[in-house]
Scaffold this motif. Structure first.
Motif, PDB file in Angstrom:
ATOM      1  N   SER A 102       0.830  -1.194   0.000  1.00  0.00           N
ATOM      2  CA  SER A 102       0.000   0.000   0.000  1.00  0.00           C
ATOM      3  C   SER A 102       0.868   1.249   0.000  1.00  0.00           C
ATOM      4  CB  SER A 102      -0.926   0.021   1.223  1.00  0.00           C
ATOM      5  OG  SER A 102      -0.182   0.216   2.410  1.00  0.00           O
ATOM      6  N   THR A 103       0.241   2.350  -0.358  1.00  0.00           N
ATOM      7  CA  THR A 103       0.875   3.663  -0.275  1.00  0.00           C
ATOM      8  C   THR A 103      -0.218   4.711  -0.187  1.00  0.00           C
ATOM      9  OG1 THR A 103       2.616   5.071  -1.195  1.00  0.00           O
ATOM     10  CG2 THR A 103       1.034   4.151  -2.769  1.00  0.00           C
ATOM     11  N   ASN A 104       0.144   5.884   0.287  1.00  0.00           N
ATOM     12  CA  ASN A 104      -0.820   6.972   0.342  1.00  0.00           C
ATOM     13  C   ASN A 104      -1.173   7.456  -1.054  1.00  0.00           C
ATOM     14  OD1 ASN A 104       0.820   7.421   3.106  1.00  0.00           O
ATOM     15  ND2 ASN A 104      -1.303   8.073   3.315  1.00  0.00           N
ATOM     16  N   ALA A 116       4.491   0.199 -12.511  1.00  0.00           N
ATOM     17  CA  ALA A 116       5.561  -0.224 -13.421  1.00  0.00           C
ATOM     18  C   ALA A 116       5.973  -1.674 -13.175  1.00  0.00           C
ATOM     19  CB  ALA A 116       6.775   0.693 -13.280  1.00  0.00           C
ATOM     20  N   ASN A 117       5.674  -2.179 -11.978  1.00  0.00           N
ATOM     21  CA  ASN A 117       6.056  -3.550 -11.623  1.00  0.00           C
ATOM     22  C   ASN A 117       4.877  -4.508 -11.614  1.00  0.00           C
ATOM     23  OD1 ASN A 117       9.076  -3.710 -10.863  1.00  0.00           O
ATOM     24  ND2 ASN A 117       8.372  -1.733 -10.086  1.00  0.00           N
ATOM     25  N   GLY A 118       3.798  -4.124 -12.287  1.00  0.00           N
ATOM     26  CA  GLY A 118       2.675  -5.034 -12.476  1.00  0.00           C
ATOM     27  C   GLY A 118       1.698  -5.138 -11.330  1.00  0.00           C
ATOM     28  N   PHE A 119       1.805  -4.277 -10.338  1.00  0.00           N
ATOM     29  CA  PHE A 119       0.834  -4.256  -9.255  1.00  0.00           C
ATOM     30  C   PHE A 119      -0.389  -3.479  -9.734  1.00  0.00           C
ATOM     31  CE2 PHE A 119       4.532  -5.419  -6.922  1.00  0.00           C
ATOM     32  CZ  PHE A 119       4.122  -5.985  -5.730  1.00  0.00           C
ATOM     33  N   VAL A 120      -1.568  -3.910  -9.308  1.00  0.00           N
ATOM     34  CA  VAL A 120      -2.802  -3.211  -9.657  1.00  0.00           C
ATOM     35  C   VAL A 120      -3.477  -2.741  -8.377  1.00  0.00           C
ATOM     36  CG1 VAL A 120      -3.158  -4.446 -11.828  1.00  0.00           C
ATOM     37  CG2 VAL A 120      -4.147  -5.354  -9.720  1.00  0.00           C
ATOM     38  N   GLN A 121      -4.175  -1.628  -8.485  1.00  0.00           N
ATOM     39  CA  GLN A 121      -4.875  -1.109  -7.322  1.00  0.00           C
ATOM     40  C   GLN A 121      -5.999  -2.057  -6.953  1.00  0.00           C
ATOM     41  OE1 GLN A 121      -5.739   3.074  -7.475  1.00  0.00           O
ATOM     42  NE2 GLN A 121      -7.137   2.910  -5.744  1.00  0.00           N
ATOM     43  N   ASP A 130      -5.229  11.551   7.852  1.00  0.00           N
ATOM     44  CA  ASP A 130      -6.304  12.498   7.543  1.00  0.00           C
ATOM     45  C   ASP A 130      -6.160  13.067   6.146  1.00  0.00           C
ATOM     46  OD1 ASP A 130      -7.468  12.150  10.026  1.00  0.00           O
ATOM     47  OD2 ASP A 130      -6.514  13.919  10.911  1.00  0.00           O
ATOM     48  N   GLY A 131      -7.198  12.882   5.337  1.00  0.00           N
ATOM     49  CA  GLY A 131      -7.245  13.474   4.010  1.00  0.00           C
ATOM     50  C   GLY A 131      -6.320  12.850   2.988  1.00  0.00           C
ATOM     51  N   ASP A 132      -5.695  11.717   3.310  1.00  0.00           N
ATOM     52  CA  ASP A 132      -4.765  11.068   2.381  1.00  0.00           C
ATOM     53  C   ASP A 132      -4.975   9.556   2.436  1.00  0.00           C
ATOM     54  OD1 ASP A 132      -2.745  10.749   0.519  1.00  0.00           O
ATOM     55  OD2 ASP A 132      -1.116  11.288   1.885  1.00  0.00           O
ATOM     56  N   PRO A 133      -5.990   9.057   1.723  1.00  0.00           N
ATOM     57  CA  PRO A 133      -6.327   7.630   1.783  1.00  0.00           C
ATOM     58  C   PRO A 133      -5.147   6.724   1.408  1.00  0.00           C
ATOM     59  CG  PRO A 133      -7.957   8.847   0.494  1.00  0.00           C
ATOM     60  CD  PRO A 133      -6.823   9.778   0.772  1.00  0.00           C
ATOM     61  N   GLU A 134      -5.176   5.535   1.958  1.00  0.00           N
ATOM     62  CA  GLU A 134      -4.175   4.511   1.660  1.00  0.00           C
ATOM     63  C   GLU A 134      -4.702   3.662   0.509  1.00  0.00           C
ATOM     64  OE1 GLU A 134      -0.411   2.818   2.953  1.00  0.00           O
ATOM     65  OE2 GLU A 134      -1.454   4.655   3.499  1.00  0.00           O
ATOM     66  N   LEU A 135      -3.907   3.536  -0.547  1.00  0.00           N
ATOM     67  CA  LEU A 135      -4.268   2.707  -1.689  1.00  0.00           C
ATOM     68  C   LEU A 135      -3.629   1.338  -1.517  1.00  0.00           C
ATOM     69  CD1 LEU A 135      -3.652   5.228  -4.620  1.00  0.00           C
ATOM     70  CD2 LEU A 135      -5.756   4.828  -3.333  1.00  0.00           C
ATOM     71  N   ILE A 136      -4.420   0.285  -1.665  1.00  0.00           N
ATOM     72  CA  ILE A 136      -3.911  -1.078  -1.579  1.00  0.00           C
ATOM     73  C   ILE A 136      -3.567  -1.543  -2.992  1.00  0.00           C
ATOM     74  CG2 ILE A 136      -4.419  -3.465  -0.871  1.00  0.00           C
ATOM     75  CD1 ILE A 136      -4.360  -1.413   1.442  1.00  0.00           C
ATOM     76  N   TYR A 137      -2.394  -2.148  -3.128  1.00  0.00           N
ATOM     77  CA  TYR A 137      -1.946  -2.692  -4.420  1.00  0.00           C
ATOM     78  C   TYR A 137      -1.787  -4.193  -4.291  1.00  0.00           C
ATOM     79  CZ  TYR A 137      -1.255   1.840  -6.503  1.00  0.00           C
ATOM     80  OH  TYR A 137      -1.464   3.088  -7.051  1.00  0.00           O
ATOM     81  N   PHE A 138      -1.947  -4.893  -5.413  1.00  0.00           N
ATOM     82  CA  PHE A 138      -1.952  -6.361  -5.454  1.00  0.00           C
ATOM     83  C   PHE A 138      -1.189  -6.854  -6.669  1.00  0.00           C
ATOM     84  CE2 PHE A 138      -4.072  -9.890  -7.661  1.00  0.00           C
ATOM     85  CZ  PHE A 138      -3.825 -10.916  -6.776  1.00  0.00           C
TER      86      PHE A 138
END
Length: 141
Positions: A102-104, A116-121, A130-138
């Protein structure tokens, strides 16, 4: 050309890892987290013949799947493929077929590295920062 390689961190690397983390985030509050990951062999480093240039910490606590909880690259080693090398190496040795991280939302650089490394959200978690959701990658191994 300087030879660069990925390997499992050991106790002699801890101070270098804490120093890189301090350089990136401004303090060393993750010292114990880093030390535990090294002791439990859940930390990979990328190093040249001269110095450790970055590290990746992982576990299997995300719904029994591999999870990359931290990727940190020294500012002097950025934009040289070090984060990609760590991600690719970890995916190749991951103990599970599914790898998450994950990343903000605000971290444009890391989002580009994942993509670039083939991970998808794969989802979003609100209310961590606060105000900066965490995006999960797979990525499937």
């Amino acid at each position: 050309m300087i030879d660069v390689g990925v390997k499992i961190a050991n106790s002699s690397n801890i101070e270098d890892l804490v120093q890189i983390d301090r350089e990136v985030i401004g303090d060393d509050h993750r010292r114990e987290f880093i030390r535990m990951a090294v002791e439990e062999e859940r930390c990979l480093i990328i190093a040249s013949e001269y110095a450790v240039e970055g590290f990746l910490i992982h576990d299997k606590n995300f719904f029994n799947s591999s999870f990359i909880s931290l990727v940190i690259i020294a500012p002097s080693a950025r934009r040289k493929g070090r984060a990609s090398a760590l991600l690719q190496h970890f995916v190749s040795i991951a103990p599970t077929e599914k790898v998450f991280s994950s990343t903000n939302l605000s971290n444009q650089a890391m989002k580009k590295v994942f993509e670039a490394n083939g991970f998808v959200q794969s989802g979003t978690i609100d209310n961590l920062d606060d105000g900066d959701p965490e995006l999960i990658y797979f990525k499937m191994k």
